[in-house]
Design a protein around this motif. Structure first.
Motif, PDB file in Angstrom:
ATOM      1  N   GLN A   1      -4.843 -12.390 -14.748  1.00 23.00           N
ATOM      2  CA  GLN A   1      -4.722 -10.994 -14.354  1.00 23.00           C
ATOM      3  C   GLN A   1      -3.560 -10.841 -13.381  1.00 23.00           C
ATOM      4  O   GLN A   1      -3.406 -11.652 -12.463  1.00 23.00           O
ATOM      5  CB  GLN A   1      -6.018 -10.548 -13.675  1.00 23.00           C
ATOM      6  CG  GLN A   1      -6.153  -9.047 -13.622  1.00 23.00           C
ATOM      7  CD  GLN A   1      -7.473  -8.633 -12.999  1.00 23.00           C
ATOM      8  OE1 GLN A   1      -7.911  -9.210 -12.001  1.00 23.00           O
ATOM      9  NE2 GLN A   1      -8.113  -7.628 -13.571  1.00 23.00           N
ATOM     10  N   CYS A   2      -2.765  -9.806 -13.604  1.00 25.46           N
ATOM     11  CA  CYS A   2      -1.675  -9.517 -12.674  1.00 25.46           C
ATOM     12  C   CYS A   2      -2.285  -9.107 -11.333  1.00 25.46           C
ATOM     13  O   CYS A   2      -3.151  -8.235 -11.277  1.00 25.46           O
ATOM     14  CB  CYS A   2      -0.797  -8.398 -13.223  1.00 25.46           C
ATOM     15  SG  CYS A   2       0.429  -7.829 -12.030  1.00 25.46           S
ATOM     16  N   LEU A   3      -1.843  -9.747 -10.264  1.00 23.84           N
ATOM     17  CA  LEU A   3      -2.435  -9.468  -8.953  1.00 23.84           C
ATOM     18  C   LEU A   3      -2.091  -8.061  -8.481  1.00 23.84           C
ATOM     19  O   LEU A   3      -2.778  -7.476  -7.659  1.00 23.84           O
ATOM     20  CB  LEU A   3      -1.954 -10.497  -7.925  1.00 23.84           C
ATOM     21  CG  LEU A   3      -2.374 -11.945  -8.201  1.00 23.84           C
ATOM     22  CD1 LEU A   3      -1.875 -12.871  -7.111  1.00 23.84           C
ATOM     23  CD2 LEU A   3      -3.887 -12.060  -8.344  1.00 23.84           C
ATOM     24  N   GLN A   4      -1.029  -7.485  -9.025  1.00 20.09           N
ATOM     25  CA  GLN A   4      -0.557  -6.170  -8.604  1.00 20.09           C
ATOM     26  C   GLN A   4      -1.269  -5.045  -9.365  1.00 20.09           C
ATOM     27  O   GLN A   4      -1.981  -4.242  -8.787  1.00 20.09           O
ATOM     28  CB  GLN A   4       0.958  -6.093  -8.847  1.00 20.09           C
ATOM     29  CG  GLN A   4       1.633  -4.870  -8.300  1.00 20.09           C
ATOM     30  CD  GLN A   4       1.764  -4.953  -6.783  1.00 20.09           C
ATOM     31  OE1 GLN A   4       2.003  -6.028  -6.233  1.00 20.09           O
ATOM     32  NE2 GLN A   4       1.570  -3.825  -6.114  1.00 20.09           N
ATOM     33  N   CYS A   5      -1.091  -5.029 -10.715  1.00 21.39           N
ATOM     34  CA  CYS A   5      -1.577  -3.890 -11.505  1.00 21.39           C
ATOM     35  C   CYS A   5      -2.872  -4.202 -12.238  1.00 21.39           C
ATOM     36  O   CYS A   5      -3.401  -3.351 -12.941  1.00 21.39           O
ATOM     37  CB  CYS A   5      -0.503  -3.437 -12.497  1.00 21.39           C
ATOM     38  SG  CYS A   5      -0.273  -4.588 -13.869  1.00 21.39           S
ATOM     39  N   LYS A   6      -3.385  -5.424 -12.087  1.00 20.03           N
ATOM     40  CA  LYS A   6      -4.665  -5.849 -12.683  1.00 20.03           C
ATOM     41  C   LYS A   6      -4.640  -5.931 -14.211  1.00 20.03           C
ATOM     42  O   LYS A   6      -5.673  -6.072 -14.854  1.00 20.03           O
ATOM     43  CB  LYS A   6      -5.826  -4.924 -12.249  1.00 20.03           C
ATOM     44  CG  LYS A   6      -5.919  -4.695 -10.758  1.00 20.03           C
ATOM     45  CD  LYS A   6      -6.186  -5.998 -10.019  1.00 20.03           C
ATOM     46  CE  LYS A   6      -6.150  -5.795  -8.505  1.00 20.03           C
ATOM     47  NZ  LYS A   6      -5.947  -7.053  -7.776  1.00 20.03           N
ATOM     48  N   ARG A   7      -3.456  -5.816 -14.806  1.00 21.66           N
ATOM     49  CA  ARG A   7      -3.350  -5.937 -16.256  1.00 21.66           C
ATOM     50  C   ARG A   7      -3.605  -7.395 -16.654  1.00 21.66           C
ATOM     51  O   ARG A   7      -3.289  -8.310 -15.907  1.00 21.66           O
ATOM     52  CB  ARG A   7      -1.929  -5.532 -16.668  1.00 21.66           C
ATOM     53  CG  ARG A   7      -1.741  -5.256 -18.144  1.00 21.66           C
ATOM     54  CD  ARG A   7      -0.301  -4.839 -18.454  1.00 21.66           C
ATOM     55  NE  ARG A   7      -0.057  -3.424 -18.209  1.00 21.66           N
ATOM     56  CZ  ARG A   7       0.949  -2.950 -17.464  1.00 21.66           C
ATOM     57  NH1 ARG A   7       1.794  -3.768 -16.879  1.00 21.66           N
ATOM     58  NH2 ARG A   7       1.108  -1.656 -17.304  1.00 21.66           N
ATOM     59  N   GLU A   8      -4.186  -7.594 -17.850  1.00 20.72           N
ATOM     60  CA  GLU A   8      -4.368  -8.957 -18.364  1.00 20.72           C
ATOM     61  C   GLU A   8      -3.126  -9.393 -19.122  1.00 20.72           C
ATOM     62  O   GLU A   8      -2.604  -8.621 -19.935  1.00 20.72           O
ATOM     63  CB  GLU A   8      -5.565  -9.000 -19.318  1.00 20.72           C
ATOM     64  CG  GLU A   8      -6.768  -9.653 -18.715  1.00 20.72           C
ATOM     65  CD  GLU A   8      -7.736 -10.173 -19.759  1.00 20.72           C
ATOM     66  OE1 GLU A   8      -7.658  -9.755 -20.929  1.00 20.72           O
ATOM     67  OE2 GLU A   8      -8.574 -11.004 -19.376  1.00 20.72           O
TER      68      GLU A   8
ATOM     69  N   ASN B   1       5.086 -13.194 -15.460  1.00 23.17           N
ATOM     70  CA  ASN B   1       5.980 -12.062 -15.254  1.00 23.17           C
ATOM     71  C   ASN B   1       5.377 -10.847 -15.927  1.00 23.17           C
ATOM     72  O   ASN B   1       5.302 -10.769 -17.147  1.00 23.17           O
ATOM     73  CB  ASN B   1       7.368 -12.371 -15.816  1.00 23.17           C
ATOM     74  CG  ASN B   1       8.152 -13.222 -14.835  1.00 23.17           C
ATOM     75  OD1 ASN B   1       8.382 -12.814 -13.688  1.00 23.17           O
ATOM     76  ND2 ASN B   1       8.513 -14.420 -15.256  1.00 23.17           N
ATOM     77  N   CYS B   2       4.918  -9.906 -15.124  1.00 20.12           N
ATOM     78  CA  CYS B   2       4.205  -8.743 -15.649  1.00 20.12           C
ATOM     79  C   CYS B   2       5.189  -7.599 -15.902  1.00 20.12           C
ATOM     80  O   CYS B   2       6.220  -7.490 -15.243  1.00 20.12           O
ATOM     81  CB  CYS B   2       3.131  -8.312 -14.655  1.00 20.12           C
ATOM     82  SG  CYS B   2       2.175  -6.902 -15.238  1.00 20.12           S
ATOM     83  N   THR B   3       4.835  -6.733 -16.853  1.00 24.68           N
ATOM     84  CA  THR B   3       5.692  -5.578 -17.154  1.00 24.68           C
ATOM     85  C   THR B   3       5.788  -4.624 -15.964  1.00 24.68           C
ATOM     86  O   THR B   3       6.708  -3.822 -15.878  1.00 24.68           O
ATOM     87  CB  THR B   3       5.139  -4.795 -18.370  1.00 24.68           C
ATOM     88  OG1 THR B   3       3.732  -4.638 -18.188  1.00 24.68           O
ATOM     89  CG2 THR B   3       5.408  -5.527 -19.663  1.00 24.68           C
ATOM     90  N   CYS B   4       4.818  -4.704 -15.034  1.00 24.98           N
ATOM     91  CA  CYS B   4       4.877  -3.834 -13.853  1.00 24.98           C
ATOM     92  C   CYS B   4       5.933  -4.310 -12.862  1.00 24.98           C
ATOM     93  O   CYS B   4       6.201  -3.648 -11.870  1.00 24.98           O
ATOM     94  CB  CYS B   4       3.509  -3.744 -13.171  1.00 24.98           C
ATOM     95  SG  CYS B   4       3.107  -5.185 -12.148  1.00 24.98           S
ATOM     96  N   GLY B   5       6.520  -5.474 -13.135  1.00 17.51           N
ATOM     97  CA  GLY B   5       7.562  -5.976 -12.243  1.00 17.51           C
ATOM     98  C   GLY B   5       7.047  -7.042 -11.297  1.00 17.51           C
ATOM     99  O   GLY B   5       7.825  -7.764 -10.681  1.00 17.51           O
ATOM    100  N   ALA B   6       5.723  -7.161 -11.163  1.00 17.82           N
ATOM    101  CA  ALA B   6       5.165  -8.192 -10.290  1.00 17.82           C
ATOM    102  C   ALA B   6       5.189  -9.537 -11.015  1.00 17.82           C
ATOM    103  O   ALA B   6       5.373  -9.590 -12.231  1.00 17.82           O
ATOM    104  CB  ALA B   6       3.740  -7.831  -9.894  1.00 17.82           C
ATOM    105  N   GLY B   7       4.975 -10.590 -10.262  1.00 17.33           N
ATOM    106  CA  GLY B   7       4.895 -11.900 -10.903  1.00 17.33           C
ATOM    107  C   GLY B   7       5.563 -12.968 -10.084  1.00 17.33           C
ATOM    108  O   GLY B   7       5.559 -12.912  -8.854  1.00 17.33           O
TER     109      GLY B   7
HETATM  110 ZN    ZN Z   1       1.405  -6.139 -13.291  1.00 16.41          ZN
END
Ligand code: ZN
Length: 533
Positions: A115-122, A143-149
């Motif tokens: 899970q992305c720690l930022q946006c909680k997306r899987e 590397n998440c699409t929200c930019g976090a990672g």
């Molecule tokens: Zn994310």
């Protein structure tokens, strides 16, 4: 002896981290000076596919012997690089293969969900980070699409997912071993040790891919591409990826203190890009079919000794190759990988490498001497032999020059440049050679070292002094007594260097890290400023 200059060495190609880093262009430069197009060249090592293929591209007919099936596959890939379209199509076929109701890609990516720690997306993680001492999962990279990672701490959910794979691990491991060493095989325990360098999740994922191999109906070329992608992934997902080191060069199977557990599907995707090159294919054949006179590669599937008796039938104009160095990690993993790609039978006699426990320089010198002896015995006298010794270190240099001397190769020159750059060694095959053997006398060693420094007229880094001393020993027939090891060379040189006639300009605690000069140069004011090496 001139030093043949080359360009960059390949650090990105398949399995490059195990292969000798050989600058491009050296083989071509040597051939241009010594050999006419279409002439036969023997590469008795097959240790560096790129070097062999470069010779063939330069117009030579290259007979290369390779007993490691993985090296043979790398030669095949280098001679006939897969097209991007075929690699992409091969990946698509793997992706579309089924695992129960899922596409294989979906199934394999799900193994690494986090899970992305930022946006909680899987999303699937690129890697998980493990502390090998505590056995704990400590981090993850995504590397998440929200930019976090980037690198993030692992969560309890990540640990739970990883633990699932540990529970069924024994069964998966046993299956993964079946293709290399069935239960009754004496090599099974060692294959098992090598497999221990794969995390449970990778064992499951690779096993799933390998099981699909036989079911995939496709063209011969696509299949070759699938195998190439898998081979890339086999190395990308083992535990020999210390974190955060970017380009490790493993030589032994040793677990790094923190390692990356890389995502298997993402490794396959990365392989498409990594395996694609712009080089056009060259002609290549399997022995005994000959390549055309315009040049090409002829691969002999076995060690040189099996071909030795037939060597005299081919008019070789040169022997050329990159000297192999012992690499326990690569050779052991090669047996495992070959079993996975082609099955138990195909590994054949190469599997004996699994039984090998000694990888020291003395053992290596014996193996090289046996190989060199086939050359002196079965080739006519006077054939030039150009050897490249990469990543020079004293033990390697001693092993090579000692073995060649004992086998009766005539050393005709040694060219060296930077301390990290390959040594270029020139020999000639010789006949009617008598094995003169003078003892490694301290006085003789002392004279040789003085002579080297006086002739060069400049301070030398130890590695160069060692190489030049070993060449002088070879030329003069100086060798350790039969009951001594290669270490006798080091002892002789180190002892001689203690004489006040020699100075270490860097005053290091060990002679091997110093830069050596004649003490008399001090009086001549030669040390300020220090001359260029
Ligand atoms: Zn994310």
């Amino acid at each position: 002896m001139p030093y043949f200059s080359g360009g960059k060495s390949d650090s990105f190609g398949p399995l490059a981290r195990y292969l000798p880093p050989t600058p491009e262009g050296i083989a071509r430069a040597f051939l241009a000076e010594h050999i006419r197009a279409g002439a036969w060249v023997l590469d008795p090592f097959g240790a560096c596919p790129r070097f062999s293929v470069e010779m063939a591209r330069a117009g030579a007919r290259v007979l290369v012997t390779a007993s490691n099936p993985i090296n043979r596959f790398l030669l095949d890939l280098a001679a006939h690089p897969p097209t991007l379209a075929d690699l992409q199509a091969a990946l698509a076929e793997l992706s579309a293969a089924r695992k129960e109701d899922d596409r294989l890609e979906t199934h394999l990516q799900a193994l690494y969900l986090t899970q992305c720690l930022q946006c909680k997306r899987e999303l699937p993680a690129e890697s998980f980070l493990w502390d090998s001492r505590s056995g704990r999962l400590t981090g993850k990279i995504y590397n998440c699409t929200c930019g976090a990672g980037g690198e993030q701490p692992a969560t309890a959910e990540d640990e739970q997912l990883a633990a699932q794979w540990s529970r069924a691990d024994a069964l998966h491991r046993s299956r993964a071993l079946g293709r290399i060493a069935p239960p009754e095989d004496p090599h099974r325990p060692i294959a098992q040790e090598a497999l221990a360098f794969y995390p449970p999740r990778a064992v499951y994922a690779l096993g799933t891919l390998i099981n699909r191999l036989d079911a995939i109906q496709t063209s011969k070329e696509r299949r070759r591409c699938i195998l190439a992608l898998l081979l890339w992934a086999f190395d990308a997902v083992n535990s020999l990826w210390p974190h955060p080191i970017e380009r490790p060069r493993p030589r032994q199977l040793i677990l790094p203190s923190v390692f990356r557990e890389n995502n298997v599907w993402m490794a396959l995707e990365a392989a498409v890009k990594a395996l694609h090159t712009e080089h056009p294919p060259i002609a290549h054949t399997l022995w005994p079919e000959e390549p055309p006179e315009s040049g090409g590669l002829c691969i002999y599937e076995g060690p040189l000794r099996n071909l030795a008796a037939e060597l005299h039938e081919i008019p070789f104009r040169a022997v050329m190759g990159v000297l192999p160095r012992p690499n326990q990690a690569f050779w052991t993993l090669s047996a495992l990988w070959a079993g996975w790609l082609w099955g138990y039978e195909a590994v054949g006699p190469f599997k004996r490498v699994l039984g090998r426990r000694r990888y020291d320089w003395n053992w290596h010198a014996e193996a090289l001497q046996a190989l060199f002896t086939h050359l002196t015995k079965h080739l006519p006298a006077g054939v030039p032999f150009f050897g490249l010794l990469t990543e020079p270190e004293p033990g390697f240099i001693s092993a090579v020059l000692h073995a060649a001397g004992q086998a009766g190769l005539d050393l005709s020159g040694l060219a060296l440049r930077g301390e990290q750059e390959p040594l270029q060694i020139h020999w000639k095959t010789a006949k009617n050679w008598r094995r003169a053997r003078h003892p490694l006398h301290p006085h003789r060693t002392h004279n040789i070292l003085r002579q080297i420094l006086a002739t060069r007229g400049t301070p030398l880094p130890y590695i160069h002094l060692h190489a030049l001393a070993l060449s002088a020993f070879a030329v003069q027939g100086v060798a350790p007594a039969p009951n001594e090891t290669l270490a006798a060379y080091d002892t002789a040189i180190h002892t001689a260097l203690q004489n006040p006639e020699f100075t270490d300009l860097e005053n290091r605690s060990t002679p091997e890290t110093g830069t050596w000069a004649l003490s008399q140069w001090k009086n001549l004011g030669m040390f300020e400023p220090m001359p260029e090496p």
